[in-house]
Design an enzyme around this catalytic site. Structure first.
Site, mmCIF file in Angstrom:
data_model
loop_
_atom_site.group_PDB
_atom_site.id
_atom_site.type_symbol
_atom_site.label_atom_id
_atom_site.label_comp_id
_atom_site.label_asym_id
_atom_site.label_seq_id
_atom_site.Cartn_x
_atom_site.Cartn_y
_atom_site.Cartn_z
ATOM 1 N N HIS B 141 0.854 -1.182 0.000
ATOM 2 C CA HIS B 141 0.000 0.000 0.000
ATOM 3 C C HIS B 141 0.889 1.231 0.000
ATOM 4 O O HIS B 141 1.783 1.342 0.828
ATOM 5 C CB HIS B 141 -0.889 0.003 1.236
ATOM 6 C CG HIS B 141 -1.915 -1.080 1.207
ATOM 7 N ND1 HIS B 141 -3.050 -0.998 0.439
ATOM 8 C CD2 HIS B 141 -1.965 -2.281 1.830
ATOM 9 C CE1 HIS B 141 -3.767 -2.100 0.601
ATOM 10 N NE2 HIS B 141 -3.132 -2.903 1.440
ATOM 11 N N CYS B 183 -0.831 1.868 -5.071
ATOM 12 C CA CYS B 183 -1.523 3.092 -5.448
ATOM 13 C C CYS B 183 -0.486 4.190 -5.668
ATOM 14 O O CYS B 183 0.499 4.256 -4.944
ATOM 15 C CB CYS B 183 -2.484 3.518 -4.358
ATOM 16 S SG CYS B 183 -3.762 2.309 -4.079
#
Lengths: 637, 390
Positions: B141, B183
């Site tokens: 992440h 991301c």
């Protein structure tokens, strides 16, 4: 009114004030007017306030009740509180903050470190000394020969890093091929040498031969000595012959040195010299350098026997090592040390991704070439167990296939069954003679592998070891190879002592260049990464490394090879330790907004009252000072 | 003049740029069951590079959690990256180098820069040199210019950039392919400045990377989109270690409609730029360089045997002579004695270094005493102050 309540409480109970609410009090005290001490005072001041507010029309009806003036001791107390808080901040807080957040950076001799890469410091030169011994020549002739040889050599040798000097030396008594000592002219006293000053790279003996028609070269197998046998030739021919002999012997070494300089130091002169070297020698050197392991002062050799079944379960490893490997490791001990261990791992098959195929014509099993690099079962074979050991492991794997696969060879290799994995080790498949098991009647592998069975495998291992250590193996470019001591052999390399000396010089130069580049990298690193900590240890390692670099260079200039290698090794080790110092992993990078995010919650609630309190206090003192001055001038005027 | 300089530079480069080994560093950075897909991303890449020939000893696999043994796993001991569950990624033969809480930012930086304690085994180190091509794959992440490690810390683009520049400085790689699936992945290679790198990421700034599909029996998403399509290319197009597919082909296969985010590629750090980078073969990074040298052509073996037999004799004689020389030349002993003296001085300096470390310990101790004194003093002032004041 909370603030008044607090202030009152403070005033009423000093102990509680100090113990519990000190901080809150100082904030309140500095931001709120201290007052409302007791009711009497309030009452006494009330009429004055009323009068004052009455003077201003319009506000009079809404006039707030003003606090009474402060007592001087209350003001003084507040000043002391604020000052004591500031004292803690300045004398304790700031130093602690500074100490805990600053990064220790020892001062490195950046300039000196960069000098090595800029070339302003000592440049390595490896002058070779050739001692010519000519027992068969009179003094005059011998000198003449040497002079001519030097002249010819100077025109041939275009490599500036390795100048070659030929000197006439006083020989030890030598024997000719029949064992008779050569007569030496004692009167021809040659230049006197201190044998400790320079190590001669080669003793060239000019030996007269009765039946020799031209110049013939023969090497002494166990020393750095070559005999040049001459017949009826002029001194000029002999001189130029000696020169080209010497040049040919060291041509490959020069190419190797040039390769290292070009690859590690981006030296343009070396690159240009390398261009002039014949293509085959150049590619041989490239292959050798890619194959060889990086230099280490200790290598661990691991000999492993793997087999998919339970037998063989023993091998004559000790005698095999004694015969094949140990002579070499002891010869190499001038360059590196070796530790040897061995293991037998039965029931260890090769990697499951390998699928050999049957060649029914030749009745053998073949391994695909592209499978060879994955043959080692890295997950299951306990290889390179050098945990914490200092130095790399060279692996030699002997694989005995299962009886159904014997003979197992490599496809399209003409029965080849061994391969070398560069910078890692060697693998040999041994197909032992099968015998019939008495119980099952099936062909089976012998339980013990004797020395005779192991010979071919260990010969391969020896050659692999030599290539992995980077020993020059290309055959010597010889002018005439009629050797007297050994039968002629088409690929005869020059004798081991010469090759080992060459390797010593190559290793020394390589380490020297490596150290220089490491130190340069470290210097660049320190200047480009301001947040990396540099412990004191790094600084001392760097200075040790720098002084060893200097010593290496001067030893090389003086042709003392063993000493130079020692210095170069130490310099290299120190520089590596300095570069890979484990505490030099910098603090994780914090962008500025992160810093603000860390400091703001702290500085906001704590800093604002502190600053405001100080500002008010200063402002009040200024006002007092001004009023005092005004009063002073008023009194005088 | 300029031309000759260029020619010289090219010549120098050609002697240098030899690619001799391949290494892969595959990193997942997230824990916990719902991050199953990050571990299966990494394991899928692990399977692929192994299939294409990088040996386990040259793959560093960093997995912060053990999905195969997670109690929530309906298929214990296995990890799948596809709902069809045809291929068990965990299998029998997986070598995890850093596991669980060993996967930290510090360890990762140490791994890249090779700054370890003595005694860290070779299997946990990145033993690359100037001839090594490195593939770095990271997933987890992340956000703008950072990637989270294990919920507790994060690595920023600057950290990675500095680590890579240190590797470049020490010549610890020849070429590097950096891949990241997270991301805002493309922001993570924004700060890089070391040359010889190609970087590619799954999504632009302010853009999410999405998972591909979930396995209803496993109960969570099993793979990320970008990784899925990269693997799809690698499995269907790059069939073996000899494949001629190039990085250009791989990057051209990115389909934004399928990936649902905008993948990025960065070429400017690579010598030769995009043109040179696109022509690199995929197996230059995902496969192993074929460097095995077959020996033992029979006639050659004969020659070797003869040669070695001769050499062995030489060595024996050489040794004998060396011994003889040693006995004769006392001067060599003085030299070795001098060397010995030098060694001993080195040892002395080392012991003094050890002492210096002890002093540091003392300083710590002193600091503690100092700290206690200061705090005690403050406490004393705190309690005694009112007495003075009253």
């Amino acid at each position: 009114m909370l603030s008044n309540g607090v202030s009152q409480k403070c005033k009423n109970d000093p102990k509680e004030y100090w113990a519990g609410l000190g901080f809150l009090c100082v904030i309140m005290a500095s931001s709120e007017d201290v007052g409302n001490d007791d009711d009497t005072e309030q009452k006494s001041t009330q009429p004055e306030e009323a009068k004052k507010s009455a003077n201003k029309p319009g506000i009079a009806t809404t006039a707030k009740k003003q606090p009474p003036p402060e007592k001087p001791e209350a003001v003084w107390l507040r000043t002391k509180v604020i000052l004591s808080f500031w004292a803690v901040v300045v004398f304790l807080g700031l130093p602690v903050w500074w100490q805990t957040t600053s990064i220790y950076r020892a001062r490195l001799p950046i300039q000196q470190m960069l000098e090595w890469s800029e070339g302003t410091a000592c440049q390595p030169v490896l002058p070779l000394e050739i001692w010519v011994v000519s027992p068969g020549l009179v003094c005059e002739d011998a000198r003449h020969v040497v002079q001519i040889a030097q002249e010819v050599l100077d025109t041939m040798n275009t490599f500036p890093v390795q100048p070659i000097r030929i000197r006439l030396a006083k020989s030890r008594p030598i024997n000719d091929s029949k064992g008779q000592p050569f007569a030496e002219d004692p009167a021809c006293f040659l230049e006197d040498y201190d044998p400790q000053s320079r190590h001669p790279a080669l003793h060239l003996h000019l030996v007269p031969g009765e039946d020799a028609t031209e110049l013939q070269l023969s090497f002494d197998p166990h020393s750095a000595r070559a005999d040049l046998i001459y017949g009826e030739v002029s001194t000029r021919a002999l001189g130029s012959g000696a020169a080209s002999t010497v040049y040919n012997i060291f041509a490959e070494e020069q190419a190797g040195l040039a390769y290292k300089l070009a690859a590690q130091d981006n030296s343009n002169t070396a690159a240009r010299y390398l261009e002039s070297v014949p293509e085959d020698i150049r590619s041989a050197i490239t292959a050798r350098e890619n194959r060889a392991l990086k230099y280490a002062s200790t290598y661990h050799l691991t000999f492993s026997l793997f087999t998919p079944a339970g037998s063989p379960s023993s091998w004559a490893i000790e005698s095999a090592l004694e015969t094949h490997i140990q002579p070499w490791t002891s010869a190499f001990s001038i360059i590196s040390n070796f530790s040897i261990n061995s293991q037998i791992q039965p029931y260890s098959a090769y990697s499951p991704s390998i699928h050999p195929f049957q060649d029914s014509e030749a009745n053998q099993t073949l391994l695909r070439r592209q499978d060879l690099s994955a043959f080692i079962n890295a997950a299951e074979w306990p290889l390179s167990p050098s945990i914490g050991a200092d130095g790399p492991t060279i692996n030699f794997v002997l694989y005995v296939p299962s009886p159904s696969e014997i003979p197992l060879t490599i496809e399209s290799s003409d029965g080849g069954s061994s391969w070398l994995i560069p910078q890692w080790g060697g693998v040999t498949i041994l197909n032992p003679p099968l015998h019939t098991n008495e119980l099952t009647g099936q062909p089976s592998v012998p339980r013990h592998l004797d020395l005779d069975t192991l010979h071919p495998a260990f010969e391969t291992f020896t050659s692999q070891l030599l290539s992995l250590l980077g020993l020059p193996t290309t055959p010597q470019p010889q002018m005439t190879t009629t050797t007297t001591r050994r039968p002629p052999s088409p690929t005869a390399p020059s004798p081991a002592p010469l090759r080992l000396a060459t390797l010593t010089r190559l290793r020394t130069l390589s380490l020297h260049l490596l150290t220089r580049s490491t130190l340069t990298s470290l210097a660049h690193l320190t200047t480009s990464l301001p947040s990396i900590p540099i412990p004191h240890r790094v600084a001392s390692l760097v200075s040790a490394s720098l002084s060893d670099l200097d010593r290496t260079c001067s030893s090389l200039h003086a042709s003392r090879w063993g000493e130079a290698l020692g210095h170069a090794t130490r310099a290299w080790q120190d520089s590596e330790k300095a570069f890979f110092e484990k505490s030099m992993v910098g603090q994780v990078y914090f962008p500025d907004e992160h810093k603000v995010a860390v400091y703001l919650p702290l500085l906001g609630p704590v800093g604002v009252p502190l600053l405001l309190g100080l500002a008010r206090e200063v402002a009040r003192y200024f006002a007092r000072f001004r009023s005092w001055r005004a009063r002073g001038t008023g009194a005088s005027g | 003049m300029l031309l000759s300089l260029v020619v010289l530079a090219v010549g120098a480069a050609s002697t240098l740029a030899t690619h001799t080994s391949n290494w892969a560093v595959l990193v997942s950075t997230s824990r916990f069951w719902f991050n199953y897909r990050h571990l299966s991303n990494t394991l899928s890449l692990y399977r692929t590079v192994k299939r294409l020939g990088i040996p386990d000893s040259q793959i560093l696999l960093l997995l912060p959690d053990d999905m195969a043994c997670n109690p929530r796993n309906a298929f214990p001991g296995t990890v799948y990256s596809n709902a069809d569950r045809r291929m068990d990624l965990y299998g029998e033969n997986v070598e995890v180098d850093y596991r669980g809480y060993e996967v930290t930012v510090e360890n990762f930086i140490r791994l890249l820069t090779d700054r370890w304690d003595e005694g860290v085994p070779a299997g946990k180190r990145l033993g690359t040199d100037e001839g090594s091509n490195i593939l770095i794959y990271m997933t987890g992440h992340g956000g703008s210019e950072f990637l989270k490690f294990q919920d507790s810390e994060e690595i920023s683009s600057w950290d990675l950039a500095d680590a890579f520049s240190q590797m470049r400085e020490k010549k610890r790689y020849n070429e590097m392919l950096f891949m990241i699936d997270t991301c805002q992945a493309n922001t993570l290679y924004r700060q890089f400045y070391a040359s010889g790198m190609i970087a590619t990421g799954s999504s632009e700034e302010d853009e999410s990377s999405y998972s591909h599909h979930a396995d209803n029996d496993v109960g969570v998403a099993v793979i990320d989109r970008w990784t899925y399509y990269v693997l799809d290319f690698l499995e269907t197009q790059v069939t073996g270690p000899t494949s001629e597919k190039t990085l250009g082909d791989l990057f051209d296969s990115y389909d934004i409609r399928k990936i649902h985010s905008n993948p990025g590629v960065r070429w400017d750090l690579f010598p030769g730029g995009e043109a040179a980078g696109r022509s690199r073969r995929v197996v230059d990074f995902f496969g192993n360089v074929q460097s095995v040298e077959v020996q033992g052509n029979r006639t050659k073996t004969e020659l070797w045997r003869e040669d070695i037999a001769g050499l062995r004799g030489l060595i024996a004689e050489y040794e004998e002579r060396a011994e003889h020389q040693e006995r004769n030349q006392t001067k060599t002993y003085t030299v070795t004695a001098a060397v010995g003296a030098k060694i001993s001085t080195c040892e002395n300096s080392q012991t003094s270094r050890v002492k210096a470390m002890n002093i540091r310990d003392e300083i710590d101790w002193r600091k503690q005493v100092g700290g206690i004194t200061v705090i005690g003093g403050l406490a004393a002032i705190w309690f005694l102050g009112p007495m003075f004041l009253s």
